[in-house]
Design an enzyme around this catalytic site. Structure first.
Site, PDB file in Angstrom:
ATOM      1  N   ASP A  65     -20.871 -15.364 -14.857  1.00 18.70           N
ATOM      2  CA  ASP A  65     -21.995 -14.957 -14.015  1.00 18.70           C
ATOM      3  C   ASP A  65     -21.578 -13.702 -13.239  1.00 18.70           C
ATOM      4  OD1 ASP A  65     -24.458 -15.092 -12.779  1.00 18.70           O
ATOM      5  OD2 ASP A  65     -23.948 -16.742 -11.449  1.00 18.70           O
ATOM      6  N   GLU A  74     -22.706  -8.116 -14.098  1.00 19.32           N
ATOM      7  CA  GLU A  74     -23.452  -6.881 -14.418  1.00 19.32           C
ATOM      8  C   GLU A  74     -22.593  -5.608 -14.238  1.00 19.32           C
ATOM      9  OE1 GLU A  74     -25.886 -10.119 -14.314  1.00 19.32           O
ATOM     10  OE2 GLU A  74     -24.670  -9.463 -12.623  1.00 19.32           O
ATOM     11  N   ASP A  77     -31.721 -15.195 -12.834  1.00 17.62           N
ATOM     12  CA  ASP A  77     -32.290 -15.916 -11.693  1.00 17.62           C
ATOM     13  C   ASP A  77     -33.816 -15.814 -11.665  1.00 17.62           C
ATOM     14  OD1 ASP A  77     -29.713 -16.513 -11.068  1.00 17.62           O
ATOM     15  OD2 ASP A  77     -29.525 -15.010  -9.496  1.00 17.62           O
TER      16      ASP A  77
END
Length: 799
Positions: free
Chosen positions: A405, A408, A483
């Site tokens: 997670d 990015e 999300d």
């Protein structure tokens, strides 16, 4: 943000007249007066690469996206010089390059224009950062439609839209928001029933404009790097998608348990809470295979540690969960807490493995543990070190999967939500700034994680899931869409995103069922689970700050609906596993939008809701509250309503009534759908029968069932079972032929054959040319019969 408006074309430069060309095997180089070189490489007859440089030479050729194991080859390559243009000819297309301005046009063999330059290649110097902003504009044909580009949260058909590709942490994103978590700069064009694809392999921030700025122009551009793109010719969309998937790579087969149902929340802790959740699944008999531990399982959010207060003996807990059929998946983020007493931090520091700013200091940013440094996963030595960190988690504690997670990469409390652009990366020996490495950072983290989990899980198969990804990430990891929000709009978005990701080479994807942010109603959760069981990755996940989001949080009716649909998924596991096998072997998307299924039918070009699950099941979710049914489109062919077995002709719109515990599901006529008995988890039981639901058709249809040991690598040595069934239906008889490959012996010995839609009463049955009595095959009034699994031909004759 850099835009591509007409005003900015004033500062643009263009290739001038071509003065010479040369051919080097499969590559043709064109040289212009103003130092531009265009290199065209023929990889296959229908796959052509275009590279441009403005400096008179090409930089080192390197890509993280391309699968280097893929073989290429072509049947024909001719280069012809005419007075005003050059022509490159293959057996599928020919490419014209104008001598005057190096503009390119690609035509099919009959001379029909598929893709032609408008302004073509142009560029402007990027004085702020150095290098060029590289641009390409193409003519858009009448009635053209556009698809692809990964996880975009907008209408499936991108006509009229402009999109941005920059991996971004977008908590609670909304419809049409740009950019999102993933970067897949690949689109599919469709006009005049001919499909083509473009993959712009450039990891800088890129933009695509599909007739948004100018009505008949499609353009794409990047804030640095090279104009480097691949052209794929169909003419079928399926050819474009599979060629792209071959080029960027396919995953290995996952263990079957990963295709079961998974439960997750931010966060399940302490151990007693985890056990309470898993026990409730078994008590309510809702099948479940995966249980996830979010960041709170760690000691102060330090990766590769455990909070001993919450989880005093993780090895024992994981073993006890495994005994009950649950595989434990844990989260690992890229941010490494700055803490001189933390072993992971010390190792990275000693080896100089962290990303640095341009003038020397380590990149520092706030994430969950507080101030962190971040490994440079574009450095092979760092990837190797990172892979080794998984030894304890996987080998010793017994964790079965890892969830990456925040990769990015996400950074808190800074305006851009990520690293500053001056951060430096190794980029596998091609040093660069974060402007170039940003979009592939998450993929390289997932790659390093995959290499570690694979090493320590052996002889079992690894399972990785990532939030951020670039083209080619599917070789290492599954993914989810980030999300999302508990809203009806997001249910619609999830449906679109799964179809789009499947078309974009990344099939093993799902959404957070029920929504991550905010609280779903029982009705919304039920409708989402009804859709989610038809997505390749199936997981409920929530932020937890709004209360509970387990199936039993919404009352008895929702528990029953959840059980019904999760049981259906577990019954369909052999079908789903076969879908995955087709994806791994042939690059076939597991979910197929209607336009992919039938691009000749104009009605499909703007359909968003319906999709084909595998090859033979049509699914249409309910996307609105209080629905008693919905209007939907049935594509070409004839179909059976899964719930009622009603026969319905396709290629038309119709109203389908549904109850709260159903959504419209149809099965293609002639299909043979394999089903397992319901299990509470994969491998819970051995069984003696495989059910085959056989749907009558007047005519022929092929179906396949792929099986193996459900984990491990013996299938690479031929230990698999591939059954191909050919159904041939006539007015008063059906013939089912079976062809078997592979040496794997399944646990079952019989098929239970359910005959659906049979238009006659059974009079006689022959198996492998021998007549059998109806009692021998236990044929009854429900039209099912039980026969040996190793038959070659089943012949059923009616009155």
């Amino acid at each position: 943000m850099i835009t591509n408006t007409e005003l900015e074309h004033k500062g643009d430069q263009y290739p001038s007249r071509i003065i010479s060309f040369e051919q080097d095997v499969d590559s043709i180089f064109f040289y212009t007066e103003n130092n531009v070189i265009l290199k065209i490489t023929i990889l296959r007859d229908s796959l052509i690469r275009f590279r441009y440089t403005t400096k008179g030479y090409f930089s080192k050729d390197f890509s993280y996206a391309i699968d280097k194991t893929q073989s290429h080859g072509y049947n024909q390559l001719d280069v012809i010089e005419e007075s005003t243009f050059y022509m490159i000819k293959t057996s599928k297309v020919f490419c014209k390059i104008n001598k005057n301005d190096a503009k390119v046009g690609i035509f099919d063999i009959d001379g029909f224009p598929i893709l032609e330059d408008e302004l073509g290649f142009h560029w402007e110097e990027y004085y702020e950062h150095g290098g060029n902003i590289v641009k390409m504009s193409k003519q858009s044909k009448d009635g053209e439609s556009f698809y692809g580009l990964g996880d975009k949260a907008s209408h499936l058909n991108l006509k009229g839209r402009r999109v941005e590709n920059w991996a971004m942490d977008q908590y609670a994103f909304h419809k049409d928001q740009e950019p999102l978590y993933k970067v897949v700069p690949f689109y599919i064009g469709l006009h005049h029933n001919k499909s083509y694809g473009v993959f712009f392999d450039n990891t800088f921030k890129t933009f695509f404009d599909f007739c948004h700025e100018r009505r008949n122009v499609t353009s794409f551009w990047a804030e640095g790097g090279e104009m480097n793109y691949y052209f794929f010719y169909g003419p079928k969309m399926s050819d474009v998608v599979t060629t792209y998937t071959h080029l960027t790579g396919k995953p290995e087969l996952p263990p079957m348990w990963t295709l079961g149902y998974h439960q997750c929340k931010w966060s399940y802790y302490p151990e007693s809470k985890v056990k309470e959740i898993t026990s409730k699944f078994r008590e309510l008999k809702i099948p479940c295979d995966g249980i996830y531990l979010d960041i709170d399982y760690m000691d102060g959010f330090r990766c590769f540690t455990w909070n001993k207060e919450y989880f005093p003996d993780p090895k024992r807990m994981v073993a006890e969960l495994a005994k009950d059929g649950f595989k434990t998946v844990v989260i690992i983020d890229p941010g490494i807490k700055i803490d001189k007493d933390y072993w992971v931090y010390k190792e990275a520091l000693e080896n100089d493995y962290f990303c640095k700013r341009a003038d020397g200091p380590y990149m520092k940013g706030k994430v969950w543990p507080g101030e962190c440094n971040f490994p440079d996963y574009t450095n092979p030595a760092v990837r190797e070190w990172w892979a080794g960190l998984f030894k304890e988690l996987i080998s010793e504690i017994g964790v079965k999967g890892v969830w990456n997670d925040m990769n990015e990469p996400a950074v808190m409390e800074v305006p851009g939500k990520t690293f500053p652009p001056d951060v430096r990366h190794d980029y596998d020996g091609n040093p660069c700034s974060h402007r170039k490495a940003h979009n592939i950072y998450g993929t390289q983290m997932a790659r390093a994680t995959y290499e570690g989990v694979k090493r320590f899980a052996y002889p079992k198969r690894p399972f990785i899931i990532t939030r951020s990804a670039y083209s080619g990430a599917q070789r290492y990891t599954s993914s989810w869409t980030g999300d999302n929000v508990a809203s009806w709009e997001h249910l619609w978005i999830a449906n679109i995103q799964m179809q789009r990701m499947s078309m974009s080479g990344m099939g093993f994807t799902g959404s957070d069922i029920g929504g991550f942010a905010e609280q779903p109603s029982g009705e919304l959760y039920a409708r989402w689970i009804q859709l989610g069981v038809f997505h390749p990755f199936c997981r409920t996940h929530s932020s937890g700050d709004h209360g509970e989001q387990e199936p039993w949080s919404f009352g008895t009716e929702v528990i029953d609906i959840t059980r019904k649909f999760v049981e259906l998924r577990y019954q369909l596991l052999p079908y789903l596993y076969t879908m995955f096998w087709n994806y791994v072997n042939d690059g076939t998307p597991m979910l197929k939008p209607l336009v992919y299924f039938d691009q000749e039918d104009m009605h499909t070009h703007y359909r968003t809701d319906e999709f084909i699950f595998g090859n033979q099941i049509l699914v249409c979710p309910i996307l609105e509250p209080n629905a008693q049914g919905r209007r939907m489109y049935l594509p070409k062919g004839n179909w059976y309503n899964y719930w009622t077995n009603e026969f319905v002709e396709g290629k038309r719109e119709l109203w389908v009534s549904t109850k709260f515990d159903e959504i419209p599901v149809f099965v293609k006529e002639g299909s043979i759908i394999p089903k397992y008995p319901v299990q509470q988890y994969v491998g819970e039981m051995q069984f003696d029968e495989l059910t085959l639901d056989v749907y009558y058709k007047l005519g022929k249809e092929k179906s396949t069932v792929y099986e193996d040991a459900q984990d491990g690598y013996d299938y690479n040595k031929g230990r698999f079972s591939l059954r191909t069934f050919t159904f041939n239906g006539k007015e008063k008889e059906i013939i089912i032929q079976q062809h078997k490959e592979g040496t794997f012996e399944t646990s079952y010995s019989k098929f239970k054959i359910n005959l659906k839609g049979l238009p006659f009463k059974v009079k006689k049955i022959e198996i492998d040319n021998e007549k059998v009595t109806l009692e021998q095959v236990q044929l009854n009034g429900d039209n099912f019969l039980i026969i040996d699994k190793d038959f070659s031909e089943l012949h059923i004759i009616g009155i």
